[in-house]
Design an enzyme around this catalytic site. Structure first.
Site, short mmCIF file in Angstrom:
data_model
loop_
_atom_site.label_atom_id
_atom_site.label_comp_id
_atom_site.label_asym_id
_atom_site.label_seq_id
_atom_site.Cartn_x
_atom_site.Cartn_y
_atom_site.Cartn_z
N HIS A 1 -3.38 -5.83 2.45
CA HIS A 1 -3.39 -5.65 3.59
C HIS A 1 -3.57 -6.82 4.10
CE1 HIS A 1 -1.88 -1.49 4.20
NE2 HIS A 1 -3.13 -1.07 3.59
N CYS B 1 0.70 -1.19 -0.05
CA CYS B 1 -0.07 0.07 0.08
C CYS B 1 0.82 1.39 -0.14
CB CYS B 1 -1.05 0.04 1.22
SG CYS B 1 -2.37 1.07 0.94
#
Length: 243
Positions: free
Chosen positions: A194, A97
């Site tokens: 994630h 990310c």
């Protein structure tokens, strides 16, 4: 314990540590140790220098926009150059990310403010007002299906010589438009996943570890593990998101 060791550099764990991303470090450690390979992890924080040649594998977790701003001075005071050199030398990276975005050229907020990033991978990210949030599913080139959780407003676009990590089967991925997710450049794995990513996806974890092990110990192969439970958990989410 055999006389093998993989040295892992965890970059900015004090700032880039969202959504259980540290679990990726734990997964890599355990899957190496279960095979008789020592795994040494070194945390490198803001204002700490490091020699990239000392490490075999690098991990950068996720963070929010304001946390990326905190890192700018540190990146442009020397760490960015070291990371670029490590990437070009073929070192193995997993970036999640915000860490994935950070490896790119720049991030431009939805209202036009631009932050120049590391530039190790030819990609850029533009912010949007709405977020892409939730469990998602993508398929890698070798057919491996990866399940993870995404939560980002950034839209990432890949440049020349950069391949997507996979094709989105469910969810947003890089930008919610072109069906791509993540990036592969040399031995860099960039993704919005994630979750933690690697405990949910042992095949991807082993692909990353294999590159690091074989680069350091040519001809050394990872022994297979009994991943029955991990594979069943992965398949459950694949089936759920495929309906």
């Amino acid at each position: 314990m055999q006389d093998y060791e993989i040295k892992i550099c965890h970059l900015y764990p004090d700032i880039l540590n969202l959504y259980g991303d540290r679990g990726n470090i734990i997964a890599m450690q355990r899957r190496l140790e279960w095979r008789g390979i020592r795994a040494t992890v070194t945390d490198i924080n803001v204002h700490q220098t490091f020699c990239w040649q000392d490490y075999d594998l690098f991990f950068i977790g996720g963070g929010q926009d304001f946390e990326q701003e905190i890192l700018m001075q540190d990146i442009h005071s020397g760490k960015g150059e070291a990371i670029r050199e490590a990437v070009e030398a073929g070192k193995v990276f997993l970036a999640i990310c915000g860490g994935y975005q950070l490896l790119g050229n720049y991030y431009e907020t939805w209202d036009g403010k631009r932050m120049d990033f590391i530039g190790a991978v030819d990609l850029y990210t533009k912010g949007a007002k709405d977020r892409m949030i939730g469990n998602y599913l993508f398929q890698m080139e070798d057919g491996t299906k990866v399940v993870a959780f995404e939560n980002h407003s950034g839209r990432t676009y890949l440049g020349q010589g950069v391949k997507p990590l996979g094709t989105v089967l469910y969810g947003g991925g890089n930008n919610g438009q072109d069906g791509t997710e993540g990036a592969r450049y040399k031995n860099v794995f960039g993704t919005y996943g994630h979750g933690s990513l690697l405990p949910k996806n042992p095949a991807l974890c082993d692909q990353i570890l294999s590159l690091a092990v074989e680069a350091k110990y040519p001809g050394k192969k990872l022994l297979p593990l009994n991943d029955t439970l991990e594979q069943e958990a992965n398949q459950y989410m694949v089936d759920r998101l495929s309906k």
